[in-house]
Write an enzyme that holds these catalytic residues in place. Structure first.
Site, PDB file in Angstrom:
ATOM      1  N   ASP A 159       1.786  10.124   3.961  1.00 10.60           N
ATOM      2  CA  ASP A 159       2.488  11.005   4.890  1.00 10.60           C
ATOM      3  C   ASP A 159       1.475  11.957   5.512  1.00 10.60           C
ATOM      4  O   ASP A 159       1.298  13.087   5.084  1.00 10.60           O
ATOM      5  CB  ASP A 159       3.566  11.788   4.133  1.00 10.60           C
ATOM      6  CG  ASP A 159       4.532  12.443   5.097  1.00 10.60           C
ATOM      7  OD1 ASP A 159       4.478  12.136   6.302  1.00 10.60           O
ATOM      8  OD2 ASP A 159       5.332  13.270   4.638  1.00 10.60           O
ATOM      9  N   TYR A 194      -6.120   1.564   6.939  1.00 11.08           N
ATOM     10  CA  TYR A 194      -5.230   0.528   6.403  1.00 11.08           C
ATOM     11  C   TYR A 194      -4.901  -0.600   7.369  1.00 11.08           C
ATOM     12  O   TYR A 194      -4.127  -1.480   7.041  1.00 11.08           O
ATOM     13  CB  TYR A 194      -3.927   1.159   5.911  1.00 11.08           C
ATOM     14  CG  TYR A 194      -3.297   2.153   6.868  1.00 11.08           C
ATOM     15  CD1 TYR A 194      -2.804   1.737   8.096  1.00 11.08           C
ATOM     16  CD2 TYR A 194      -3.206   3.502   6.523  1.00 11.08           C
ATOM     17  CE1 TYR A 194      -2.233   2.651   8.969  1.00 11.08           C
ATOM     18  CE2 TYR A 194      -2.629   4.416   7.400  1.00 11.08           C
ATOM     19  CZ  TYR A 194      -2.155   3.981   8.616  1.00 11.08           C
ATOM     20  OH  TYR A 194      -1.588   4.874   9.477  1.00 11.08           O
ATOM     21  N   CYS A 230      15.444  45.369 -15.101  1.00 13.89           N
ATOM     22  CA  CYS A 230      16.452  46.317 -15.571  1.00 13.89           C
ATOM     23  C   CYS A 230      15.828  47.100 -16.719  1.00 13.89           C
ATOM     24  O   CYS A 230      15.216  46.528 -17.612  1.00 13.89           O
ATOM     25  CB  CYS A 230      17.674  45.557 -16.049  1.00 13.89           C
ATOM     26  SG  CYS A 230      18.830  46.628 -16.915  1.00 13.89           S
ATOM     27  N   CYS A 243      24.483  45.127 -15.946  1.00 12.13           N
ATOM     28  CA  CYS A 243      24.943  46.313 -16.665  1.00 12.13           C
ATOM     29  C   CYS A 243      24.990  47.557 -15.783  1.00 12.13           C
ATOM     30  O   CYS A 243      25.420  48.612 -16.237  1.00 12.13           O
ATOM     31  CB  CYS A 243      24.025  46.583 -17.858  1.00 12.13           C
ATOM     32  SG  CYS A 243      22.387  47.133 -17.351  1.00 12.13           S
ATOM     33  N   LYS A 269      10.991   3.114   2.003  1.00  9.42           N
ATOM     34  CA  LYS A 269      10.985   4.587   1.980  1.00  9.42           C
ATOM     35  C   LYS A 269      11.455   5.095   0.628  1.00  9.42           C
ATOM     36  O   LYS A 269      12.499   4.667   0.123  1.00  9.42           O
ATOM     37  CB  LYS A 269      11.934   5.121   3.057  1.00  9.42           C
ATOM     38  CG  LYS A 269      11.479   4.797   4.465  1.00  9.42           C
ATOM     39  CD  LYS A 269      10.493   5.830   4.975  1.00  9.42           C
ATOM     40  CE  LYS A 269      11.049   6.430   6.228  1.00  9.42           C
ATOM     41  NZ  LYS A 269      10.343   7.563   6.704  1.00  9.42           N
ATOM     42  N   GLU A 277       0.848  -1.201   0.000  1.00  9.15           N
ATOM     43  CA  GLU A 277       0.000   0.000   0.000  1.00  9.15           C
ATOM     44  C   GLU A 277       0.872   1.234   0.000  1.00  9.15           C
ATOM     45  O   GLU A 277       2.017   1.169   0.450  1.00  9.15           O
ATOM     46  CB  GLU A 277      -0.844   0.059   1.295  1.00  9.15           C
ATOM     47  CG  GLU A 277      -1.709  -1.136   1.531  1.00  9.15           C
ATOM     48  CD  GLU A 277      -2.134  -1.242   2.997  1.00  9.15           C
ATOM     49  OE1 GLU A 277      -1.863  -0.314   3.783  1.00  9.15           O
ATOM     50  OE2 GLU A 277      -2.720  -2.266   3.345  1.00  9.15           O
ATOM     51  N   LYS A 312       2.428   4.456   1.554  1.00  7.08           N
ATOM     52  CA  LYS A 312       2.641   4.937   2.923  1.00  7.08           C
ATOM     53  C   LYS A 312       2.310   6.423   2.900  1.00  7.08           C
ATOM     54  O   LYS A 312       3.072   7.238   2.373  1.00  7.08           O
ATOM     55  CB  LYS A 312       4.080   4.712   3.366  1.00  7.08           C
ATOM     56  CG  LYS A 312       4.320   5.130   4.815  1.00  7.08           C
ATOM     57  CD  LYS A 312       5.702   4.704   5.266  1.00  7.08           C
ATOM     58  CE  LYS A 312       5.929   4.990   6.730  1.00  7.08           C
ATOM     59  NZ  LYS A 312       5.781   6.399   7.091  1.00  7.08           N
ATOM     60  N   CYS A 345      21.063  46.389 -22.050  1.00 10.75           N
ATOM     61  CA  CYS A 345      21.600  45.458 -21.049  1.00 10.75           C
ATOM     62  C   CYS A 345      22.029  44.149 -21.731  1.00 10.75           C
ATOM     63  O   CYS A 345      21.232  43.518 -22.418  1.00 10.75           O
ATOM     64  CB  CYS A 345      20.520  45.179 -20.008  1.00 10.75           C
ATOM     65  SG  CYS A 345      20.987  43.928 -18.809  1.00 10.75           S
ATOM     66  N   CYS A 361      21.129  47.060 -11.868  1.00  9.06           N
ATOM     67  CA  CYS A 361      21.211  45.767 -12.544  1.00  9.06           C
ATOM     68  C   CYS A 361      22.599  45.146 -12.348  1.00  9.06           C
ATOM     69  O   CYS A 361      23.602  45.804 -12.618  1.00  9.06           O
ATOM     70  CB  CYS A 361      20.932  45.960 -14.026  1.00  9.06           C
ATOM     71  SG  CYS A 361      21.251  44.490 -14.998  1.00  9.06           S
TER      72      CYS A 361
HETATM   73  S1  IVH Z   1       0.478   0.031   8.890  1.00 11.68           S
HETATM   74  C1  IVH Z   1       1.067  -2.060  12.912  1.00 11.68           C
HETATM   75  N1  IVH Z   1      -0.029   1.156   6.600  1.00 11.68           N
HETATM   76  O1  IVH Z   1       3.278   5.106   8.909  1.00 11.68           O
HETATM   77  C2  IVH Z   1       1.178  -1.456  11.566  1.00 11.68           C
HETATM   78  N2  IVH Z   1       0.960   2.492   8.288  1.00 11.68           N
HETATM   79  O2  IVH Z   1       5.961   4.945  10.186  1.00 11.68           O
HETATM   80  C3  IVH Z   1       0.512  -0.161  11.489  1.00 11.68           C
HETATM   81  N3  IVH Z   1       1.301   4.838   7.637  1.00 11.68           N
HETATM   82  O3  IVH Z   1       2.316   4.817  12.250  1.00 11.68           O
HETATM   83  C4  IVH Z   1       0.970   0.691  10.404  1.00 11.68           C
HETATM   84  N4  IVH Z   1       0.471   4.666   5.616  1.00 11.68           N
HETATM   85  O4  IVH Z   1       0.901   6.341  10.722  1.00 11.68           O
HETATM   86  C5  IVH Z   1       0.476   1.331   7.835  1.00 11.68           C
HETATM   87  N5  IVH Z   1      -0.597   2.022   4.510  1.00 11.68           N
HETATM   88  C6  IVH Z   1      -0.087   2.192   5.754  1.00 11.68           C
HETATM   89  C7  IVH Z   1       0.407   3.430   6.198  1.00 11.68           C
HETATM   90  C8  IVH Z   1       0.928   3.545   7.480  1.00 11.68           C
HETATM   91  C9  IVH Z   1       1.018   5.479   6.506  1.00 11.68           C
HETATM   92  C10 IVH Z   1       1.944   5.490   8.811  1.00 11.68           C
HETATM   93  C11 IVH Z   1       1.288   5.120  10.121  1.00 11.68           C
HETATM   94  C12 IVH Z   1       2.405   4.506  10.906  1.00 11.68           C
HETATM   95  C13 IVH Z   1       3.613   5.088  10.255  1.00 11.68           C
HETATM   96  C14 IVH Z   1       4.836   4.256  10.513  1.00 11.68           C
END
Ligand code: IVH
Length: 671
Positions: free
Chosen positions: A119, A228, A428, A413, A316, A115, A117, A433, A410
């Site tokens: 932010d 998630y 300018c 020039c 990451k 999935e 991740k 120039c 400028c």
């Molecule tokens: S699973 C026990 N799935 O990333 C497992 N976390 O650095 C629970 N996060 O604390 C986390 N997207 O806030 C999971 N698809 C995703 C996520 C996700 C973002 C965040 C979450 C977690 C942090 C870990």
């Protein structure tokens, strides 16, 4: 080898720093360093503590998961601790992850769910009998804050579940609250318009919104959520994470449409690569992919460490933020004369590219962010966006820095610079120039300006690079012999070019004013000025007030014109153009004959006997104006074949219309 005293001191320093950055990140939502730099501090501390276990104390930042519960909200203890995720940054580390799994449970078959991740801000939602009863932040992982009232304002969080999970006695679901990128940009634009500080990124904006004291404020922020993970559930026959996501979806919980099943680690690696390549197409910020073992039974058997589950890992993406130091700030002149400040930085790698320079855009931007030489700045490079300074790290400003002062001349020039009212940029004004000369010469010779055929890019580049032309006036001193020496220009073309330059002398004041590139003076304004003042001398001698009294000329244009003539080099060039025989008065407009002066025309449809440009020029020659939209002030709408909606506008507003023959008659009467 460090002594114990050294180690103790360094550990104390690291405690202090990490606590400071936790506060900046979690409480103030204004991080001062990048995640990678934070991780480096934490790693150093962990290593020191491993080597000197006797120095580690129970309140060490390494002993808590992350975050800091802020006391403004009621603390809540999570049913199950909210752990972090272990990290991988290379495909090899993903393979190692799988190898660890296989060592832990020999003979087991692993498949995965991947999935994005997201932010954002991790939250835990507690449902009882299908009703949302509590929502909490992650806090320190064990104890979070009760933000139920705020979370209830997020439209995508279902207050009641339906479908397969509707009747579960107790269910805790984890998810990420975030602000969609497009909404974030919109919000920042609004904040900037109101003169309020903008958010550094969508994550901070979401964090700030979720932790508002007043839920009405949260409600006004465009937040969204994706769920998630089910961290606790009574009596479930669901066997895999993938099925669990499906059950969540059927129960009304938003889940990522980018989640995918992966049969083996190669498929996982493929997924991570693909998602990283497409990260900018996602509607939210994603800083990686999360890889999870699919079978829940295997998840249970793998268990977790104090820090992270063993059955999941975060891949990451390359970091896009970093901090570095501003070594100098310089100002460059672009080919259109715009002065752009830029910072020279200590080189730093961002998402795989070494960054040494970053544009600071304009004076206001430097002032608003108060960027100074010596400052440590947080820079970001997101996708195809060019790198920019997010903010200055105030805590790391060395003593003795001074605010940056924008130059008043400028840098290329030494010419006068001018910042039109309401514009963000200084320009300018010197028409010779060197930084702008090529662009300016091309414009000078363009069809609607002095119309010098054969004066194209290739010729202009050579004329400037060989030092043959330093300003417009130099064009008229070029000899056929000089031109014939240019690459790719034979004797014949040289003669043609020389003839074309000579033929531009009598073009007249309108074209000349357009050609010399005074800011805000294009064809239309050039014509108005030429008609009003009649000659270059009269215009150069006019005051700002006199100029702005002319019909159709505002104070901004007037200011620009007087600034142009205030630059000594511009006056000198005009003098040399005059000596070279370039016409300094408007031709064909003997003042008594400007019979269309004060009349405005709008043209619509095609004319049989002349092009639209020719019609415009004919009207202009007689002192009339041509505009694009019909208003009550329009004198005539000229209606040709297949007219557009402007013919209707004329009727509606009661403006007189002319057909082609009537226009021709008017033109001939007047001349
Ligand atoms: S699973 C026990 N799935 O990333 C497992 N976390 O650095 C629970 N996060 O604390 C986390 N997207 O806030 C999971 N698809 C995703 C996520 C996700 C973002 C965040 C979450 C977690 C942090 C870990």
């Amino acid at each position: 080898m460090a002594t114990n005293a050294d180690a103790a001191q360094r550990i104390a320093e690291l405690y202090e720093q990490i606590r400071h950055h936790d506060y900046a990140y979690y409480v103030q939502a204004r991080p001062e360093i990048s995640d990678a730099e934070y991780d480096t501090l934490l790693r150093e501390l962990r290593e020191l503590e491993a080597r000197h276990p006797e120095l580690a104390t129970p309140d060490s930042p390494t002993r808590r998961v992350a975050g800091q519960a802020v006391l403004a909200f009621t603390p809540v203890e999570h049913r199950v601790a909210m752990l972090s995720l272990d990290n991988a940054t290379t495909p090899d580390q993903l393979r190692e992850f799988e190898a660890r799994l296989k060592r832990a449970i020999p003979g087991a078959e692993f498949d995965y769910v991947c999935e994005p991740k997201i932010d954002g801000l991790g939250v835990a939602l507690l449902y009882q009998g299908g009703r949302l009863v509590r929502g909490a932040t992650r806090g320190d992982g064990r104890v979070g804050e009760d933000i139920t009232r705020n979370l209830r304002t997020i439209p995508s969080i279902p207050p009641r579940l339906h479908g397969p999970l509707a009747h579960v006695r107790e269910l805790e679901v984890r998810g990420e609250v975030f602000m969609p990128r497009a909404k974030f940009l919109e919000l920042n634009r609004e904040l900037e318009e109101r003169g309020e500080p903008a958010f550094a990124n969508p994550r901070n904006a979401a964090a700030g919104a979720v932790r508002q004291k007043d839920p009405d404020v949260t409600a006004r922020r465009p937040l969204d959520i994706l769920l998630y993970h089910v961290s606790s559930i009574d009596d479930s026959r669901i066997a895999g994470h993938w099925e669990m996501l499906e059950a969540l979806r059927q129960s009304g919980c938003p889940t990522s449409d980018r989640a995918a099943r992966c049969a083996d680690v190669d498929a996982v690696i493929d997924y991570c690569r693909r998602l990283e390549a497409e990260r900018d197409a996602l509607p939210y910020e994603a800083d990686g992919a999360v890889v999870k073992v699919n079978p829940l039974e295997l998840q249970r058997r793998l268990g977790e460490t104090a820090h992270h589950p063993r059955w999941a890992i975060a891949f990451k993406f390359a970091a896009r933020q970093a901090t570095t130091v501003v070594r100098s700030i310089s100002v460059k002149v672009g080919k259109t004369g715009v002065l752009t400040p830029g910072a020279q930085l200590d080189p730093v790698e961002l998402a795989g590219v070494v960054i040494r320079n970053v544009s600071l855009h304009n004076e206001d931007e430097v002032r608003r962010k108060d960027i100074r030489v010596g400052d440590t700045v947080l820079i970001e490079r997101a996708g195809d966006v060019i790198p920019y300074v997010v903010h200055v790290v105030a805590a790391r400003r060395p003593p003795g820095t001074v605010p940056f002062v924008f130059p008043d001349h400028c840098p290329s020039c030494g010419g006068l610079v001018f910042r039109p009212e309401g514009e963000a940029y200084w320009r300018c004004t010197n028409s010779a120039c060197p930084a702008q000369l090529k662009e300016r010469l091309l414009h000078y010779g363009s069809r609607r300006a002095m119309d010098i055929e054969h004066l194209g890019e290739n010729v202009v580049n050579q004329l400037v690079d060989r030092g043959l032309v330093r300003d417009f006036a130099d064009l008229y001193g070029l000899t056929v012999a000089q031109l014939a020496e240019l690459d790719r220009l034979g004797e014949k073309s040289a003669r043609n070019l020389a003839d074309a330059i000579a033929a531009s002398r009598p073009r007249g004041l309108t074209r000349l004013l357009n050609a010399i590139g005074i800011r805000f003076v294009g064809e239309r304004v050039a014509h108005l000025l030429a008609v009003r003042f009649g000659s270059m001398e009269a215009l150069a001698a006019a005051s700002r007030e006199e100029i702005s009294q002319s019909h159709g000329i505002g104070p901004q244009i007037a200011q620009s014109v007087t600034t142009f003539f205030a630059e000594p080099r511009n006056r000198e060039i005009i003098g040399r153009l005059r000596q070279a025989g370039v016409a300094m008065a408007e031709k064909d407009v003997p003042s008594g004959r400007r019979l269309l002066a004060g009349k405005t025309f709008v043209l619509t449809g095609t004319l049989a006997s002349m092009s639209r440009d020719a019609a415009k020029e004919a009207i202009h020659r007689l002192g009339g104006q041509v505009t694009g939209t019909v208003s009550k002030k329009t004198s005539y709408v000229v209606v040709g074949e297949n007219p557009g909606s402007k013919a209707g506008d004329a009727k509606r507003l009661g403006v007189e219309t002319l057909d082609e023959s009537q226009l021709l008659e008017l033109l001939s009467q007047s001349s």
